[in-house]
Design a protein around this motif. Sequence first.
Motif, PDB file in Angstrom:
ATOM      1  N   SER A 197      -4.090  -0.836   2.148  1.00 46.64           N
ATOM      2  CA  SER A 197      -5.495  -1.039   1.881  1.00 46.64           C
ATOM      3  C   SER A 197      -6.170   0.291   1.512  1.00 46.64           C
ATOM      4  N   LYS A 198      -5.754   1.359   2.162  1.00 44.92           N
ATOM      5  CA  LYS A 198      -6.286   2.685   1.836  1.00 44.92           C
ATOM      6  C   LYS A 198      -5.906   3.072   0.388  1.00 44.92           C
ATOM      7  N   LYS A 199      -4.652   2.827   0.089  1.00 46.12           N
ATOM      8  CA  LYS A 199      -4.130   3.149  -1.235  1.00 46.12           C
ATOM      9  C   LYS A 199      -4.865   2.346  -2.320  1.00 46.12           C
ATOM     10  N   LEU A 200      -5.035   1.059  -2.043  1.00 50.75           N
ATOM     11  CA  LEU A 200      -5.671   0.196  -3.042  1.00 50.75           C
ATOM     12  C   LEU A 200      -7.130   0.576  -3.263  1.00 50.75           C
ATOM     13  N   GLN A 201      -7.802   0.910  -2.167  1.00 54.62           N
ATOM     14  CA  GLN A 201      -9.199   1.310  -2.309  1.00 54.62           C
ATOM     15  C   GLN A 201      -9.318   2.590  -3.136  1.00 54.62           C
ATOM     16  N   TYR A 202      -8.347   3.437  -2.986  1.00 56.74           N
ATOM     17  CA  TYR A 202      -8.325   4.662  -3.780  1.00 56.74           C
ATOM     18  C   TYR A 202      -8.291   4.331  -5.278  1.00 56.74           C
ATOM     19  N   TYR A 203      -7.593   3.240  -5.606  1.00 54.19           N
ATOM     20  CA  TYR A 203      -7.512   2.817  -7.003  1.00 54.19           C
ATOM     21  C   TYR A 203      -8.648   1.879  -7.395  1.00 54.19           C
ATOM     22  N   PHE A 211      -7.796  -7.253  -6.640  1.00 54.99           N
ATOM     23  CA  PHE A 211      -6.333  -7.143  -6.568  1.00 54.99           C
ATOM     24  C   PHE A 211      -5.663  -8.108  -7.534  1.00 54.99           C
ATOM     25  N   THR A 212      -6.156  -9.335  -7.569  1.00 51.65           N
ATOM     26  CA  THR A 212      -5.534 -10.345  -8.445  1.00 51.65           C
ATOM     27  C   THR A 212      -5.746 -10.014  -9.914  1.00 51.65           C
ATOM     28  N   GLN A 213      -6.744  -9.161 -10.245  1.00 50.11           N
ATOM     29  CA  GLN A 213      -7.017  -8.817 -11.636  1.00 50.11           C
ATOM     30  C   GLN A 213      -6.150  -7.665 -12.138  1.00 50.11           C
ATOM     31  N   ARG A 214      -5.416  -7.027 -11.224  1.00 43.47           N
ATOM     32  CA  ARG A 214      -4.487  -5.980 -11.656  1.00 43.47           C
ATOM     33  C   ARG A 214      -3.247  -6.624 -12.275  1.00 43.47           C
ATOM     34  N   LYS A 216       0.680  -7.510 -12.910  1.00 44.24           N
ATOM     35  CA  LYS A 216       1.810  -7.755 -12.026  1.00 44.24           C
ATOM     36  C   LYS A 216       2.677  -6.505 -11.897  1.00 44.24           C
ATOM     37  N   SER A 217       2.894  -5.819 -13.030  1.00 48.92           N
ATOM     38  CA  SER A 217       3.797  -4.664 -12.995  1.00 48.92           C
ATOM     39  C   SER A 217       3.169  -3.506 -12.218  1.00 48.92           C
ATOM     40  N   TRP A 218       1.844  -3.377 -12.316  1.00 49.11           N
ATOM     41  CA  TRP A 218       1.169  -2.315 -11.549  1.00 49.11           C
ATOM     42  C   TRP A 218       1.339  -2.571 -10.056  1.00 49.11           C
ATOM     43  N   VAL A 219       1.169  -3.822  -9.653  1.00 52.37           N
ATOM     44  CA  VAL A 219       1.298  -4.181  -8.238  1.00 52.37           C
ATOM     45  C   VAL A 219       2.729  -3.948  -7.772  1.00 52.37           C
TER      46      VAL A 219
END
Length: 428
Positions: A197-203, A211-214, A216-219
Amino acid sequence: MLQISIPMYGLLDCNNFYASCERVFNPSLNGKPVVVLSNNDGCVIARSSEAKTLGIPMGEPAYKLKELIETNKVAVFSSNYVLYGDLSHRVMTILQSFVPEIEIYSIDEAFLLFDGFEKINLHEFGAKIVQTTTQNTGIPVSLGIAPTKTLAKVASKFAKKYKNYKGVCVIDTDEKREKALKLFDIGDVWGIGRQYSKKLQYYGVNTAWDFTQRSKSWVRHTMGVTGERTWLELRGTPCIEMDRSVTKKSICTSRSFGERLTELAPISEAVANFAASCAEKLRKQHSLASIVMVFIHTNPFATNEPKYANQIVLPLPVPTSDTTEIIRFALAGLKTIYKDGFRYKKAGVIITEILPERPFQQDLFEVRNRDKFNKIMGVMDSLNESYGKQKVKIAAQGFDRKWKLKNEKLSPCYTTKLSDILEIKAAE
DNA sequence: TCTGGGGTCCTAGGACCC
DNA sequence: TCTGGGGTCCTAGGACCC
């Protein structure tokens, strides 16, 4: 029109489960703040909504809350797993009467599979499940229903949070899914913990919807296959099935001691008891174990005393569920890792490499009479089943119980047999 | 002084083999 | 001193869950 059977998943969650259990047999606690403490009365592991409102955080050490507890008259309980286990069983039994399949996910949660429910109004049916469960057990519950487990988890949070849902929330259209995910913090998603969650918020990913709008390959790149599964599930593609396995792959029994232990003897007694408990759990699921692990450590938080932690892995010559054998290996292991001159805080036994009871590979050179031991274990289990835990045990388990944990605020075992209650009284 | 207990899955890296 | 490439197995550790 062609009818395709698309299963829906439900997630039923008991609200503030341990605190609610304490209230079932003590209604004077209704409306008042209640907290339940971990083993050894260490820290807070459950809070009623009133306790949450007071700002008592989860996991807070009890000693830091002394003042808050006194000024607000918070009811405090030691954890009473016999009581919680019994009420949990009652809840699960009710759920089983409503749907063909449930997966007991934890003591207070179960997934429900709604397969073949196309013609049934899931709002109404869900409401009935919630109402019946709460009425018959006294435990308030919330139910989320959606096309995937991860979305069902999301739905259950809404069911709990918003009173007008009356305990049920169904996500069955893309519009509802989008609306829900836009309101849902990324850190609250099942499978996304503190680190991610920390990592994702950074992005710049703050909500489940972001999250769902990123891509698939990035995730996949940032979070591996588990992240990808969560991503798919949030987009409505089920990829986490109902878990049908009933046997555990590892079994652990560990405790912090009520007081620090320095000598080998009382630690051995504790470890023998942990080993016995592992073996008992193992037999209950009709399995054998091939590996025994033992660990001990001093207080890892202590700053002004010597620290020591060690563990040892012991392969068993032949897979077994024999208490005496598992104790023997555990004690031998303990002896090799135990070091003089430390104040030990905690020990534990873990058994792994678990196989079904039969068929198993017989060791041709095995000298012990396994059938005889199996029979003895069977008799021991049934005696302990009918006359209360620990009535029959192995000598190494001892009677000193210096290692016993603290639980000064234990509620009565309302749901158990009289013999158990007498046992607990006698132990006090 | 006081900070729980019990699980699962995945990955990276080392050892070893050919 | 140079020293490939690929496969498998195991383990420790990290991440997650309740």
